[in-house]
Design an enzyme around this catalytic site. Structure first.
Site, PDB file in Angstrom:
ATOM      1  N   SER A 188      -1.898 -11.652 -14.691  1.00 22.60           N
ATOM      2  CA  SER A 188      -1.904 -11.410 -13.252  1.00 22.60           C
ATOM      3  C   SER A 188      -2.925 -10.331 -12.888  1.00 22.60           C
ATOM      4  O   SER A 188      -4.113 -10.474 -13.192  1.00 22.60           O
ATOM      5  CB  SER A 188      -0.490 -11.039 -12.798  1.00 22.60           C
ATOM      6  OG  SER A 188      -0.376 -11.072 -11.395  1.00 22.60           O
TER       7      SER A 188
ATOM      8  N   ASP B 165       2.555 -22.100  -8.972  1.00 25.21           N
ATOM      9  CA  ASP B 165       2.481 -20.640  -8.992  1.00 25.21           C
ATOM     10  C   ASP B 165       2.298 -20.166  -7.558  1.00 25.21           C
ATOM     11  O   ASP B 165       1.229 -20.341  -6.960  1.00 25.21           O
ATOM     12  CB  ASP B 165       1.307 -20.196  -9.874  1.00 25.21           C
ATOM     13  CG  ASP B 165       1.209 -18.685 -10.019  1.00 25.21           C
ATOM     14  OD1 ASP B 165       1.871 -17.962  -9.248  1.00 25.21           O
ATOM     15  OD2 ASP B 165       0.462 -18.222 -10.901  1.00 25.21           O
TER      16      ASP B 165
ATOM     17  N   HIS C 192       4.713 -17.846 -12.447  1.00 21.83           N
ATOM     18  CA  HIS C 192       3.617 -16.888 -12.600  1.00 21.83           C
ATOM     19  C   HIS C 192       3.674 -16.117 -13.918  1.00 21.83           C
ATOM     20  O   HIS C 192       2.814 -15.279 -14.167  1.00 21.83           O
ATOM     21  CB  HIS C 192       3.679 -15.901 -11.423  1.00 21.83           C
ATOM     22  CG  HIS C 192       2.477 -15.039 -11.257  1.00 21.83           C
ATOM     23  ND1 HIS C 192       1.213 -15.531 -10.991  1.00 21.83           N
ATOM     24  CD2 HIS C 192       2.339 -13.673 -11.316  1.00 21.83           C
ATOM     25  CE1 HIS C 192       0.354 -14.533 -10.890  1.00 21.83           C
ATOM     26  NE2 HIS C 192       1.008 -13.392 -11.088  1.00 21.83           N
TER      27      HIS C 192
END
Length: 270
Positions: free
Chosen positions: A95, A217, A245
């Site tokens: 991320s 996601d 995610h």
């Protein structure tokens, strides 16, 4: 242990000549990598750490100015690697750590041989002709919820991030990770994460990069991942069947399979 190792709760283990750096995402800590580490440590030396304010880091080292931009977090990575004499590593960022890794590479390229970006986004905001997935008011409302009711915010956001509701313990773990952080640090990290724009930085990264893109996601969807891929000069994208995610938690075996297919190629090992 040095002050830097204590500050970031650095751990280094495993076998192999090449080092893999595992950098966790917003609201997480190094424990989130536990399902993929057993595979990685058989083949590589593995470095894990916690950003200041997360996990078992030294929260007294938190500085509003340093960590007021993603560059402060990138500096953590640089200082850890310089202290341990790590160069030509494989960086795996989840991320927001994907962009933190980009910033670290721009400043200290010798640290990196290649990069893996799990569910990356270079900009979360919709702006002009760019689609990041979120309107500004949506993100401001999310921060307002965090400010007014921290527990409610954590319990709302965690299932959105994790998905896979049939394994609700994963969302619960993520919510507990959010709540374990100091509220003001979490809010600052959230603002820095969701309001940063690193689109122009992508073009400065010319080492081999792999983007791992999950289905469904809600934080970084396929259009966002494709933009990252299109703007990294030396990259490819791998699409997972996994939803959500955090595939290294929700679908560790599929994540391992993707890494297995890529990490041992001449392109990634150099």
């Amino acid at each position: 242990m040095s002050s830097i190792s204590i500050r970031n709760n650095v751990r280094l283990f495993g076998n192999g000549d090449r080092t893999i750096i595992l950098a966790h995402g917003f609201g997480c800590d190094q424990a989130m990598w536990r399902y993929v580490i057993p595979f990685l440590e058989k083949h590589f030396r593995v470095l894990v750490f916690d950003y200041v304010g997360c996990g078992k880091s030294d929260v007294t080292s938190y500085d509003d100015n340093r960590y007021g931009t993603l560059s402060g977090y990138a500096q953590d990575i640089i200082e850890i690697c310089e202290e341990l004499n790590i160069e030509q590593s494989i960086f795996i960022g989840h991320s927001v750590s994907s962009m933190i890794g980009v910033l670290a590479y721009i400043e200290r390229p010798q640290i990196f041989q290649s990069m893996v970006m799990i569910c990356p986004s270079s900009c979360y905001l919709n702006m002009d002709d760019y689609y990041g997935g979120f309107e500004k008011n949506e993100l401001e409302d999310l921060l307002e919820m965090l400010d007014s009711n921290y527990i409610e915010w954590a319990n709302y956001l965690a299932p959105v991030v994790m998905k896979n509701q049939e394994r609700s313990h994963l969302s619960q773990e993520l919510a507990e990770s959010f709540c374990s952080m100091d509220k003001s640090i979490t809010k600052n990290f959230a603002r820095v994460t969701f309001f940063s724009d690193n689109r122009q930085d992508l073009k400065k990264v010319d080492i081999p990069c792999l983007i791992i893109q999950c289905a469904e996601d809600d934080i970084a969807n396929e259009r966002v991942g494709q933009f990252v891929k299109d703007n990294l000069p030396n990259s490819k994208i791998a699409y997972m069947e996994a939803s959500g995610h955090c595939p290294h938690m929700s679908h560790p075996q599929e994540t391992i399979d993707v890494l297995k297919n890529e990490l041992f190629t001449e392109k990634f090992l150099g």
